[in-house]
Design a protein around this motif. Structure first.
Motif, mmCIF file in Angstrom:
data_model
loop_
_atom_site.group_PDB
_atom_site.id
_atom_site.type_symbol
_atom_site.label_atom_id
_atom_site.label_comp_id
_atom_site.label_asym_id
_atom_site.label_seq_id
_atom_site.Cartn_x
_atom_site.Cartn_y
_atom_site.Cartn_z
ATOM 1 N N ASN A 56 0.659 -1.171 -0.007
ATOM 2 C CA ASN A 56 0.157 0.108 0.099
ATOM 3 C C ASN A 56 0.804 1.148 0.052
ATOM 4 O O ASN A 56 0.352 2.259 -0.536
ATOM 5 C CB ASN A 56 -0.979 0.014 1.263
ATOM 6 N N TYR A 57 2.216 1.286 0.488
ATOM 7 C CA TYR A 57 2.873 2.387 0.641
ATOM 8 C C TYR A 57 3.787 2.848 -0.820
ATOM 9 O O TYR A 57 4.189 3.679 -0.697
ATOM 10 C CB TYR A 57 4.055 2.159 1.833
ATOM 11 N N LEU A 58 3.595 2.096 -1.852
ATOM 12 C CA LEU A 58 4.289 2.353 -3.151
ATOM 13 C C LEU A 58 3.818 3.619 -3.690
ATOM 14 O O LEU A 58 2.497 4.091 -3.361
ATOM 15 C CB LEU A 58 4.476 1.201 -3.808
ATOM 16 N N CYS A 120 14.122 -1.542 6.129
ATOM 17 C CA CYS A 120 13.118 -1.289 7.110
ATOM 18 C C CYS A 120 13.911 -1.112 8.409
ATOM 19 O O CYS A 120 14.748 -1.758 8.781
ATOM 20 C CB CYS A 120 12.390 -2.436 7.317
ATOM 21 N N SER A 121 13.586 0.146 8.849
ATOM 22 C CA SER A 121 14.262 0.593 10.252
ATOM 23 C C SER A 121 14.072 -0.349 11.200
ATOM 24 O O SER A 121 14.970 -0.624 12.256
ATOM 25 C CB SER A 121 13.849 1.995 10.613
ATOM 26 N N LEU A 122 12.774 -1.186 11.229
ATOM 27 C CA LEU A 122 12.816 -2.078 12.323
ATOM 28 C C LEU A 122 13.706 -3.293 12.150
ATOM 29 O O LEU A 122 14.406 -3.993 13.052
ATOM 30 C CB LEU A 122 11.476 -2.725 12.340
ATOM 31 N N VAL A 123 13.883 -3.603 10.886
ATOM 32 C CA VAL A 123 15.067 -4.811 10.598
ATOM 33 C C VAL A 123 16.336 -4.353 11.019
ATOM 34 O O VAL A 123 17.164 -4.846 11.770
ATOM 35 C CB VAL A 123 14.838 -5.166 9.067
ATOM 36 N N ALA A 228 12.400 1.164 16.109
ATOM 37 C CA ALA A 228 11.231 1.946 15.824
ATOM 38 C C ALA A 228 11.054 2.232 14.342
ATOM 39 O O ALA A 228 12.339 2.378 13.715
ATOM 40 C CB ALA A 228 11.101 3.382 16.650
ATOM 41 N N CYS A 229 9.926 2.521 13.824
ATOM 42 C CA CYS A 229 10.116 2.850 12.374
ATOM 43 C C CYS A 229 10.367 4.145 12.375
ATOM 44 O O CYS A 229 9.451 4.967 13.012
ATOM 45 C CB CYS A 229 8.612 2.261 11.746
ATOM 46 N N TYR A 230 11.138 4.756 11.422
ATOM 47 C CA TYR A 230 11.680 6.109 11.461
ATOM 48 C C TYR A 230 10.411 7.047 10.889
ATOM 49 O O TYR A 230 10.344 8.123 11.372
ATOM 50 C CB TYR A 230 12.769 6.414 10.718
ATOM 51 N N VAL A 231 9.578 6.543 10.067
ATOM 52 C CA VAL A 231 8.594 6.983 9.267
ATOM 53 C C VAL A 231 7.454 7.377 10.499
ATOM 54 O O VAL A 231 6.993 8.390 10.585
ATOM 55 C CB VAL A 231 8.070 6.501 8.083
ATOM 56 N N HIS A 232 7.126 6.220 11.110
ATOM 57 C CA HIS A 232 6.040 6.804 12.053
ATOM 58 C C HIS A 232 6.640 7.044 13.447
ATOM 59 O O HIS A 232 5.701 7.987 14.044
ATOM 60 C CB HIS A 232 5.382 5.138 12.380
ATOM 61 N N GLU A 233 7.622 7.117 13.727
ATOM 62 C CA GLU A 233 8.272 7.656 14.937
ATOM 63 C C GLU A 233 8.228 9.164 14.518
ATOM 64 O O GLU A 233 7.900 9.913 15.628
ATOM 65 C CB GLU A 233 9.690 7.301 15.190
#
Ligand code: 13P
Ligand code: SF4
Length: 390
Positions: A56-58, A120-123, A228-233
């Motif tokens: 969905n984010y593409l 992915c920042s979580l990875v 943490a996800c840098y986008v959502h953070e």
């Protein structure tokens, strides 16, 4: 449809639904270029019997050419259901790897760049050593790992979970293994929200650890360390509150990875915000909620690629992103140019190898990226356990 007609259609669609999201990106010339590449992509995909799937984010153009669009787990499950011979997975690397783990030898899975680029920042924020240490200290501890993780981390986990179901998995794990410690990883914000929801459902809070701790980097003092996800953070701690105050009639859909998710949940639990005003949802659940909701206007706290899908599929409603800056550079590293290269030269394929490389640092070459078969098999156990929990 010939490229010029397609370009007309896209120019109209993107101007209507994506101009504020990606200002200046969709000029007529850009739409024509994209439409010409799309024609070739579709021709090659047909020739190679490949299914093009996209998260969905593409960028919007991927939403237009994909055979399948959805959230991280939904895509892999559909690929398996359809029994595709080949998929070109347009997303971040761990999602393509999850599809390969689920489908095994049945489906050839291609991605259009290496894991460092489609990261992915979580990875990147997962520290194997710390997890292994936690396991040594809690020998009967249970690992509940979010799907945004690499194959190795999945392989040492007991359960995999998604943004749809992490609370349910924690509740199930607590029942299945009473009294044992549960570590929820890697995302800190999602971890806090899901812990709070599991506690609401009766799980002892003292039994749930979140992957967030103090770590010493060389001689420097201890630093707090978490994934943490840098986008959502970056969406910020108070973004949900501000959005709800500024839009008093509207409903908020919030991804549990958001930096504002835990404070929002606390306010819902305390009754400061009415329950019916905010929903914690995976990206695909956002589409389901938006269709059902009586609200005419909805505020969306997640990566802004989601907004295009919502606006296009539910045009009678208004969708407002909480942040126009919420854009994932890893998802957006997928381009039509790369997809064309991938289809033309059959690279990069995710292959299951006979344990030929280091599981924590799998082999990559010009044509392929490896996952060890034994790692994939162990990782699948946690995924299957999750799928068995309704
Ligand atoms: P979903 O599983 O909700 O699509 O989320 C994946 C993701 O990467 C969120 O940032
Ligand atoms: Fe990872 Fe965040 Fe990008 Fe999702 S939005 S893929 S969690 S970096």
């Amino acid at each position: 449809m010939i490229a010029r007609e397609l370009a007309e259609k896209w120019h109209d669609l993107f101007s209507r639904y994506a101009e504020d999201l990606y200002p200046g990106r969709y000029t007529w010339t850009k739409c024509l270029e994209l439409a010409e590449m799309a024609t070739e992509i579709k021709r090659l995909a047909k020739e190679k019997q490949s299914m093009i799937v996209a998260h969905n984010y593409l960028y919007p153009e991927f939403h237009e050419i994909a055979d399948l669009i959805g959230d991280s787990l939904g895509l892999s499950l559909r690929v398996q259901e359809v029994g595709a011979k080949r998929v070109d997975f347009q997303s971040v690397f761990f999602m393509g790897a999850t599809a390969k783990i689920i489908t095994g030898g049945a489906t050839r899975v291609f991605v259009s760049d290496y894991p460092e680029v489609l990261g992915c920042s979580l990875v990147f924020g997962t520290d194997y050593e710390w997890i292994e240490n936690w396991k040594r200290q809690n020998p009967d501890g249970v690992l509940v790992t979010y799907i945004n993780s690499d194959a190795y981390t999945k392989s040492i986990s007991d359960f995999i979970s998604t943004s749809r179901n992490t609370d349910k998995i924690i509740v199930y794990a607590a029942k299945m293994f009473p009294g044992r410690k549960i570590l929820v990883l890697p995302d800190k914000f999602l971890g806090y929200v899901m812990k709070a929801k599991a506690v609401e459902q009766g799980v002892d809070p003292n039994l749930i650890d979140i992957y967030s701790y103090e770590k010493s980097f060389g001689p420097s003092p201890l630093q707090s360390w978490h994934a943490a996800c840098y986008v959502h953070e970056e969406i910020g701690m108070d973004a949900a509150d501000v959005a709800l105050i500024e839009n008093p009639e509207d409903e908020l859909m919030i991804h549990p990875e958001c930096g504002c998710a835990s404070s929002c949940l606390l306010k819902l639990q305390q009754g400061v915000i009415p329950r019916a005003r905010a929903y914690f949802l995976s990206t695909e659940q956002m589409v389901e909620r938006a269709r059902l909701s009586p609200a005419k206007k909805m505020i969306v706290a997640t990566e802004k690629g989601m907004i295009y899908r919502l606006r296009k599929e539910i045009p009678e409603k208004e969708f407002i992103p909480v942040s126009m800056k919420a854009e994932c550079r890893y998802m957006k590293a997928n381009t039509f140019e790369k997809l064309l290269t991938s289809l033309r030269s059959d690279r990069l394929e995710i292959v299951l190898c006979d344990d030929c490389c280091d599981p924590k640092n799998p082999r990559q070459d010009f044509y392929s990226i490896h996952i060890q078969k034994s790692i994939a098999q162990k990782a699948k156990v946690g995924i299957d356990r999750m799928l068995a929990i309704k």
